[in-house]
Scaffold this active site. Structure first.
Site, PDB file in Angstrom:
ATOM      1  N   ARG A  98      35.380  49.300  35.294  1.00  0.00           N
ATOM      2  CA  ARG A  98      35.230  50.016  34.024  1.00  0.00           C
ATOM      3  C   ARG A  98      34.188  49.372  33.112  1.00  0.00           C
ATOM      4  O   ARG A  98      33.798  49.948  32.107  1.00  0.00           O
ATOM      5  CB  ARG A  98      36.589  50.197  33.333  1.00  0.00           C
ATOM      6  CG  ARG A  98      37.217  48.929  32.837  1.00  0.00           C
ATOM      7  CD  ARG A  98      38.651  49.180  32.423  1.00  0.00           C
ATOM      8  NE  ARG A  98      38.757  50.155  31.350  1.00  0.00           N
ATOM      9  CZ  ARG A  98      38.449  49.904  30.099  1.00  0.00           C
ATOM     10  NH1 ARG A  98      38.001  48.712  29.761  1.00  0.00           N
ATOM     11  NH2 ARG A  98      38.589  50.837  29.175  1.00  0.00           N
TER      12      ARG A  98
ATOM     13  N   PRO B 276      47.870  32.741  43.755  1.00  0.00           N
ATOM     14  CA  PRO B 276      48.587  32.348  42.531  1.00  0.00           C
ATOM     15  C   PRO B 276      48.148  30.983  41.998  1.00  0.00           C
ATOM     16  O   PRO B 276      48.407  30.655  40.845  1.00  0.00           O
ATOM     17  CB  PRO B 276      50.059  32.330  42.951  1.00  0.00           C
ATOM     18  CG  PRO B 276      50.068  32.274  44.432  1.00  0.00           C
ATOM     19  CD  PRO B 276      48.780  32.868  44.902  1.00  0.00           C
TER      20      PRO B 276
ATOM     21  N   ASP C 114      37.695  47.186  23.178  1.00  0.00           N
ATOM     22  CA  ASP C 114      38.929  46.870  23.898  1.00  0.00           C
ATOM     23  C   ASP C 114      39.456  45.498  23.486  1.00  0.00           C
ATOM     24  O   ASP C 114      38.679  44.599  23.177  1.00  0.00           O
ATOM     25  CB  ASP C 114      38.658  46.796  25.402  1.00  0.00           C
ATOM     26  CG  ASP C 114      38.652  48.165  26.052  1.00  0.00           C
ATOM     27  OD1 ASP C 114      39.126  49.104  25.415  1.00  0.00           O
ATOM     28  OD2 ASP C 114      38.169  48.259  27.187  1.00  0.00           O
TER      29      ASP C 114
ATOM     30  N   GLU D 297      53.166  33.510  53.872  1.00  0.00           N
ATOM     31  CA  GLU D 297      53.421  32.310  53.083  1.00  0.00           C
ATOM     32  C   GLU D 297      52.128  31.748  52.452  1.00  0.00           C
ATOM     33  O   GLU D 297      52.123  31.275  51.327  1.00  0.00           O
ATOM     34  CB  GLU D 297      54.111  31.277  53.992  1.00  0.00           C
ATOM     35  CG  GLU D 297      54.245  29.884  53.437  1.00  0.00           C
ATOM     36  CD  GLU D 297      54.924  29.826  52.083  1.00  0.00           C
ATOM     37  OE1 GLU D 297      55.696  30.740  51.750  1.00  0.00           O
ATOM     38  OE2 GLU D 297      54.652  28.861  51.346  1.00  0.00           O
TER      39      GLU D 297
HETATM   40  C1  LIG Z   1      53.882  35.149  48.890  1.00  0.00           C
HETATM   41  S1  LIG Z   1      52.279  34.811  48.312  1.00  0.00           S
HETATM   42  C2  LIG Z   1      52.073  33.134  48.859  1.00  0.00           C
HETATM   43  C3  LIG Z   1      52.316  32.124  47.787  1.00  0.00           C
HETATM   44  C4  LIG Z   1      52.064  30.697  48.231  1.00  0.00           C
HETATM   45  N1  LIG Z   1      53.113  30.272  49.079  1.00  0.00           N
HETATM   46  C5  LIG Z   1      51.981  29.782  47.028  1.00  0.00           C
HETATM   47  O1  LIG Z   1      52.992  29.258  46.587  1.00  0.00           O
HETATM   48  O2  LIG Z   1      50.859  29.637  46.472  1.00  0.00           O
HETATM   49  C6  LIG Z   1      51.310  35.752  49.389  1.00  0.00           C
HETATM   50  C7  LIG Z   1      49.933  36.130  48.902  1.00  0.00           C
HETATM   51  O3  LIG Z   1      50.039  36.943  47.759  1.00  0.00           O
HETATM   52  C8  LIG Z   1      48.906  36.774  46.909  1.00  0.00           C
HETATM   53  N2  LIG Z   1      49.397  36.459  45.569  1.00  0.00           N
HETATM   54  C9  LIG Z   1      50.654  36.115  45.231  1.00  0.00           C
HETATM   55  N3  LIG Z   1      50.765  35.910  43.925  1.00  0.00           N
HETATM   56  C10 LIG Z   1      49.562  36.143  43.386  1.00  0.00           C
HETATM   57  C11 LIG Z   1      49.046  36.084  42.058  1.00  0.00           C
HETATM   58  N4  LIG Z   1      49.797  35.753  41.011  1.00  0.00           N
HETATM   59  N5  LIG Z   1      47.755  36.406  41.862  1.00  0.00           N
HETATM   60  C12 LIG Z   1      46.951  36.744  42.899  1.00  0.00           C
HETATM   61  N6  LIG Z   1      47.387  36.798  44.193  1.00  0.00           N
HETATM   62  C13 LIG Z   1      48.667  36.501  44.434  1.00  0.00           C
HETATM   63  C14 LIG Z   1      48.067  35.677  47.531  1.00  0.00           C
HETATM   64  O4  LIG Z   1      47.017  36.302  48.257  1.00  0.00           O
HETATM   65  C15 LIG Z   1      49.041  35.000  48.469  1.00  0.00           C
HETATM   66  O5  LIG Z   1      48.390  34.440  49.581  1.00  0.00           O
END
Ligand SMILES: C[S@@+](CC[C@H](N)C(=O)[O-])C[C@H]1O[C@@H](n2cnc3c(N)ncnc32)[C@H](O)[C@@H]1O
Length: 245
Positions: free
Chosen positions: A155, A90, A170, A117
């Site tokens: 795609r 994220p 697109d 986490e």
């Molecule tokens: C619960 S999340 C961990 C978030 C982390 N504690 C933070 O605040 O950045 C668990 C995993 O989900 C994935 N993930 C969560 N949100 C995402 C997003 N918006 N885009 C891509 N991957 C995401 C990532 O691989 C992350 O390590």
């Protein structure tokens, strides 16, 4: 293209790569997928892949060893390629069509799906080449994010879509949102298809589509128009639309 995925939940991918265009590209040998459970690379007796965070705090953190070893293994399997190693995260760069187009030029992508986490910072700093976020929200794991990126990259590969033109217009590919589309019937419950689309006049149809595309972008995503290069004619249409709104 080789697409590899490192995940703790390989079963999540089966439906997605086994259906629709992602399945077809595999059959056409445009893409080969390898989905690996990185737990198998853990070098401890109980195959643990995570541990408590140093300094304390809630949640578990993915350890570097299983993921470093897993990526080394995938690189050895494909020794001539220089893979992009993509961490779904994220905190990463927000995923866009431009990024999908960039990744579609590559020969080998490795997706690293976090869970829990978070992950040890050394993974972010020393293992991956890209960090991608699919939006400003938190998922349970990177799997859904990886599938989103895989789908949009796939795609774009030459030969993946039945009609090569399909991705050209697109939304975002042109920098604008796509124009409205209609199909049969001409009149549905009194709701009529715009006359110009039935006229058979290709130039008028193209002009109508471009105007609608501009209008739609102006109303829904004006941010996309900032810095967008338009012809004099298009700029005039846009100025008129702004006056009328
Ligand atoms: C619960 S999340 C961990 C978030 C982390 N504690 C933070 O605040 O950045 C668990 C995993 O989900 C994935 N993930 C969560 N949100 C995402 C997003 N918006 N885009 C891509 N991957 C995401 C990532 O691989 C992350 O390590």
């Amino acid at each position: 293209m080789q697409m590899d995925v490192l995940t703790l939940f390989p079963e999540m991918f089966h439906g997605v790569i086994g259906s629709s265009i992602l399945k077809k590209v595999q059959e056409k040998q445009l893409v080969s997928y390898r989905i690996e459970d990185f737990r198998q690379f853990a070098d401890n007796k109980h195959q643990r892949v995570d541990d408590y965070p140093y300094g304390g705090g809630a949640g578990m953190v993915l350890m570097p060893q299983p993921l470093f070893d897993a990526v080394d293994y995938l690189k050895k399997e494909q020794p001539t390629s220089k893979p992009r190693v993509i961490l779904l995260c994220p905190q990463g760069e927000r995923f866009t069509q431009a990024k999908a187009e960039e990744l579609a030029q590559e020969e080998h992508l490795i997706f690293v799906c976090g869970h829990y986490e978070g992950y040890d910072e050394r993974i972010r700093e020393h293992l991956v080449t890209d960090e991608i976020s699919i939006g400003d929200f938190i998922l349970t794991g990177g799997e859904l994010g990886a599938m989103v990126v895989m789908d949009s990259v796939t795609r774009l590969l030459k030969g993946s879509l039945g009609n090569e033109e399909s991705s050209v217009h697109d939304s975002f590919s042109t920098g604008l949102l796509e124009h409205p589309q209609y199909t049969r019937p001409r009149d549905f419950r009194g709701l009529k298809v715009p006359d110009v689309l039935l006229s058979g006049h290709h130039q008028d149809i193209e002009e109508w589509r471009r105007k609608e595309s501009l209008k739609r972008t102006l109303t829904r995503r004006p941010d996309l128009l900032e810095g967008k290069e338009l012809s004099e004619r298009e700029q005039q249409w846009l100025d008129d639309m702004k006056k009328d709104s």
